[in-house]
Design a protein around this motif. Structure first.
Motif, PDB file in Angstrom:
ATOM      1  N   UNK A  89      25.307  46.603 -46.657  1.00 56.33           N
ATOM      2  CA  UNK A  89      24.621  45.875 -46.010  1.00 56.33           C
ATOM      3  C   UNK A  89      23.225  45.367 -46.624  1.00 56.33           C
ATOM      4  N   UNK A  90      23.112  46.760 -46.920  1.00 54.91           N
ATOM      5  CA  UNK A  90      22.398  46.854 -47.544  1.00 54.91           C
ATOM      6  C   UNK A  90      21.594  47.912 -49.391  1.00 54.91           C
ATOM      7  N   UNK A  91      20.774  47.280 -50.065  1.00 56.55           N
ATOM      8  CA  UNK A  91      21.296  47.759 -51.387  1.00 56.55           C
ATOM      9  C   UNK A  91      21.731  49.087 -51.208  1.00 56.55           C
ATOM     10  N   UNK A  92      22.838  49.302 -52.179  1.00 48.50           N
ATOM     11  CA  UNK A  92      22.829  50.975 -52.591  1.00 48.50           C
ATOM     12  C   UNK A  92      21.782  52.326 -52.382  1.00 48.50           C
ATOM     13  N   UNK A  93      21.251  51.746 -52.868  1.00 49.49           N
ATOM     14  CA  UNK A  93      19.690  52.540 -52.926  1.00 49.49           C
ATOM     15  C   UNK A  93      19.745  52.761 -51.247  1.00 49.49           C
ATOM     16  N   UNK A  94      19.726  52.737 -50.586  1.00 48.51           N
ATOM     17  CA  UNK A  94      19.305  52.388 -49.052  1.00 48.51           C
ATOM     18  C   UNK A  94      20.665  53.599 -48.324  1.00 48.51           C
ATOM     19  N   UNK A  95      21.552  53.443 -48.858  1.00 51.48           N
ATOM     20  CA  UNK A  95      22.273  54.620 -48.419  1.00 51.48           C
ATOM     21  C   UNK A  95      22.254  55.845 -48.172  1.00 51.48           C
ATOM     22  N   UNK A  96      22.299  56.159 -47.136  1.00 48.97           N
ATOM     23  CA  UNK A  96      22.715  57.126 -46.888  1.00 48.97           C
ATOM     24  C   UNK A  96      23.500  58.325 -47.539  1.00 48.97           C
ATOM     25  N   UNK A  97      23.288  59.865 -48.047  1.00 51.60           N
ATOM     26  CA  UNK A  97      24.915  60.230 -48.474  1.00 51.60           C
ATOM     27  C   UNK A  97      25.873  61.010 -47.120  1.00 51.60           C
ATOM     28  N   UNK A 146      31.748  53.519 -43.500  1.00 53.48           N
ATOM     29  CA  UNK A 146      30.794  54.327 -43.894  1.00 53.48           C
ATOM     30  C   UNK A 146      31.221  54.745 -45.262  1.00 53.48           C
TER      31      UNK A 146
END
Lengths: 253, 176
Positions: A89-97, A146
């Motif tokens: 849904x968003x680039x991997x960089x935007x994923x929270x941990x 998630x």
């Protein structure tokens, strides 16, 4: 001698002047000296020349860096679109941990279970199973999605890295093999050409030798003919001379 | 610890959020390629390894962008990744063979000039190497270099004068 020593001491300052790291007043004074001193001018000109060559080499590198920007953009966009196609849904960089996702899911499940038990113990009515299932689904599903997304991304990243390493190694192996084969073919070709050249030189040498021998033989023949002619001439001369000097009484007899 | 919740925008994802400031891929590449390239050049054995390393740095940086706390520090953050990547590459021995490098280089060409410069650079002390590379490839600003490397401008100037003096001697020796 003193002037020479002074000029040697100025070399460091000249270096700073060429690199543009000298204060304006000092730089002006030094430039004035460079105009009048041949030794310093020579040293200064050499430094300027070297600096130009270094700048030129860095300029060539800067051009390669410029070319690389386009390649990098393509690569990163490709990665983005791949992730988008995979349903990210968003680039991997935007994923929270989501380090606490599992804990949160467990906590939510525990709270719901506790509420269920309390409800079971306190309520006279039987529990609404469908409602309960819907509550659990609403509470747990986002975290599970998630978590699944996160794990899929991690696996994908690991697979990508592995594939990239393998490709790099394969390319390196192929290039090395290609270079070795090219070197071998080149060596064989060079040997063959050298052999041909040696044969040509040997043939030419033989031809030259036979020509020289023929020439010497011809010269010897000519010499013999000349000798023969000379001998005949001398004999004729001797004969005629003896006839002309013979005494008259001999003729009468 | 707060997290930015992912949102389903439905549009091609060419933007990302880094510490509250939106960064595009174009901005990331345009602003920082030269600096990363310069640093990789200082830590690798040849230009081809440097370019491989730059590619890896941007892929890694791109993947870990969410861990960046302050977007103002993105350059020094990328340079740290670059340093680690180059050191890892050397440790793993993934550098291109010297013989292959020579085979790909034509004498007298621009590649040859770059090879000579790289050879001279590699003989400098590490501190001078990265300072000089950044200086020539990233806008020749001492202030920027100082910020990127986390040192003072005076230190940058000292390293530049000493390093460039050494580089001039080495570059000429290599060409001879």
């Amino acid at each position: 001698m003193t002037n020479q020593n002074d000029c040697e001491k100025r070399q460091e300052a000249l270096m700073a002047l060429v690199l543009g790291e000298l204060e304006a007043s000092v730089a002006e004074e030094l430039q004035e000296h460079v105009r009048t001193c041949e030794t310093c001018r020579h040293f200064h000109d050499r430094l300027v020349e070297k600096e130009k060559r270094i700048e030129s080499a860095f300029g060539a590198i800067a051009c390669r860096a410029q070319d690389m920007r386009g390649r990098l953009l393509g690569l990163l966009h490709e990665q983005l679109s791949r992730e988008h196609d995979l349903g990210a849904r968003l680039p991997r960089g935007s994923y929270p941990v989501h380090r606490w996702s599992v804990v949160k899911v467990a906590a939510a499940a525990a709270v719901i279970a506790l509420a269920y038990i309390v409800g079971l113990l306190t309520s006279s009515k039987p529990p609404d199973i469908e409602q309960l299932r819907s509550d659990i689904t609403t509470a747990v599903q986002p975290y599970l999605i998630q978590e699944i997304d996160d794990r899929v991304q991690k696996r994908l990243q690991a697979a990508r890295t592995e594939l990239k390493d393998e490709l790099q190694q394969q390319v390196r192996r192929d290039l090395t093999e290609f270079a070795t084969k090219t070197l071998l073919v080149s060596t064989k070709l060079t040997d063959q050409r050298l052999m041909e050249l040696a044969e040509l030189i040997e043939a030419a040498r033989r031809r030259e030798r036979s020509r020289v021998v023929a020439a010497i033989e011809q010269m010897e023949l000519a010499r013999l003919q000349e000798t023969h002619i000379l001998r005949n001439g001398l004999e004729t001369l001797a004969h005629r001379t003896s006839e002309s000097v013979r005494p008259p009484d001999t003729e009468e007899q | 610890m707060t997290h930015t919740e992912p949102q389903n925008t439905g549009e091609p994802a060419n933007r990302m959020s880094g510490a509250g400031k939106a960064l595009t891929v174009e901005l990331l590449v345009r602003e920082h390629t030269s600096a990363v390239y310069g640093l990789c050049l200082a830590y690798t054995r040849n230009i081809h390894d440097a370019e491989d390393a730059v590619q890896d740095v941007f892929l890694k940086g791109f993947a870990k962008l969410h861990t960046l706390k302050d977007s103002a520090c993105i350059r020094s953050w990328l340079l740290k990744i670059a340093r680690r990547t180059c050191i890892d590459k050397r440790r793993k021995g993934l550098a291109t063979d010297a013989i292959l490098q020579k085979a790909c280089t034509m004498p007298g060409s621009a590649d040859d000039e770059i090879r000579c410069l790289h050879q001279a650079l590699s003989e400098l002390p590490e501190l001078y190497r990265e300072t000089i590379s950044l200086y020539y490839l990233d806008g020749r600003s001492c202030a920027n270099i100082a910020q990127s490397l986390g040192i003072s401008e005076v230190a940058v100037r000292q390293r530049l004068v000493r390093g460039r003096t050494m580089l001039q001697d080495l570059f000429l020796e290599d060409e001879q």
